[in-house]
Design a protein around this motif. Sequence first.
Motif, PDB file in Angstrom:
ATOM      1  N   ASN A   3       1.691  -9.438  15.939  1.00  0.00           N
ATOM      2  CA  ASN A   3       1.872  -9.606  14.500  1.00  0.00           C
ATOM      3  C   ASN A   3       2.001  -8.225  13.863  1.00  0.00           C
ATOM      4  O   ASN A   3       1.085  -7.731  13.220  1.00  0.00           O
ATOM      5  N   THR A   4       3.146  -7.606  14.076  1.00  0.00           N
ATOM      6  CA  THR A   4       3.334  -6.202  13.731  1.00  0.00           C
ATOM      7  C   THR A   4       4.230  -5.967  12.524  1.00  0.00           C
ATOM      8  O   THR A   4       4.388  -4.829  12.101  1.00  0.00           O
ATOM      9  N   THR A  39       0.804  -1.221   0.000  1.00  0.00           N
ATOM     10  CA  THR A  39       0.000   0.000   0.000  1.00  0.00           C
ATOM     11  C   THR A  39       0.834   1.267   0.000  1.00  0.00           C
ATOM     12  O   THR A  39       0.301   2.348  -0.229  1.00  0.00           O
ATOM     13  N   HIS A  63       3.720  -3.383   8.040  1.00  0.00           N
ATOM     14  CA  HIS A  63       2.705  -4.019   8.872  1.00  0.00           C
ATOM     15  C   HIS A  63       1.971  -5.001   7.956  1.00  0.00           C
ATOM     16  O   HIS A  63       1.744  -4.682   6.774  1.00  0.00           O
ATOM     17  N   PRO A  64       1.590  -6.180   8.444  1.00  0.00           N
ATOM     18  CA  PRO A  64       0.896  -7.146   7.575  1.00  0.00           C
ATOM     19  C   PRO A  64      -0.356  -6.591   6.887  1.00  0.00           C
ATOM     20  O   PRO A  64      -0.686  -7.031   5.775  1.00  0.00           O
ATOM     21  N   SER A  65      -1.002  -5.611   7.488  1.00  0.00           N
ATOM     22  CA  SER A  65      -2.195  -5.024   6.864  1.00  0.00           C
ATOM     23  C   SER A  65      -1.855  -4.198   5.626  1.00  0.00           C
ATOM     24  O   SER A  65      -2.747  -3.857   4.846  1.00  0.00           O
ATOM     25  N   GLU A  66      -0.580  -3.875   5.412  1.00  0.00           N
ATOM     26  CA  GLU A  66      -0.142  -3.068   4.271  1.00  0.00           C
ATOM     27  C   GLU A  66       0.297  -3.916   3.070  1.00  0.00           C
ATOM     28  O   GLU A  66       0.720  -3.374   2.055  1.00  0.00           O
ATOM     29  N   THR A 102      -0.692  -7.361   0.549  1.00  0.00           N
ATOM     30  CA  THR A 102      -1.590  -8.416   0.092  1.00  0.00           C
ATOM     31  C   THR A 102      -0.770  -9.400  -0.729  1.00  0.00           C
ATOM     32  O   THR A 102      -0.081  -8.995  -1.672  1.00  0.00           O
TER      33      THR A 102
END
Length: 134
Positions: free
Chosen positions: A90-91, A16, A41-44, A46
């Motif tokens: 999980n950062t 992202t 961060h894993p949310s950034e 896919t």
Amino acid sequence: MIKTSCLCGQIDLELTKRPEFIHECNCTLCSKTGARWAYFHPSEVTVHGETQGFRRADKDEPNAEVQFCPTCGATSHFVLTEKAIAAHGNTMMGVNMWLADAGDLAGIELRHPNGRDWSGDGDFTYVREARSLG
């Protein structure tokens, strides 16, 4: 957004944002997997496609599991192990920026940590000066 892809195209990652810096570490894990890591961060991130994982056998409790393409063998990223997640959350995950287009990385600082001599505590020392890519 930055996209990366393995050699055969079976694995690709979407980021992202651009990384603040990239590490080209000299430790055996990084050098032998052919990785230049950027951290997110894993949310950034896919991940598209099925990867296989590898954990170091020379460490009793490794903190990272390297992911790679089962077809072409390219290292795509790493995730934290269960032990590391329990200790730190999980950062973080690392993405192999060798798989990105060079033009997408222009201006990002490339750092050279001395992971081979790092004790695992505290900050890295560096084996040479950082430089900007591109």
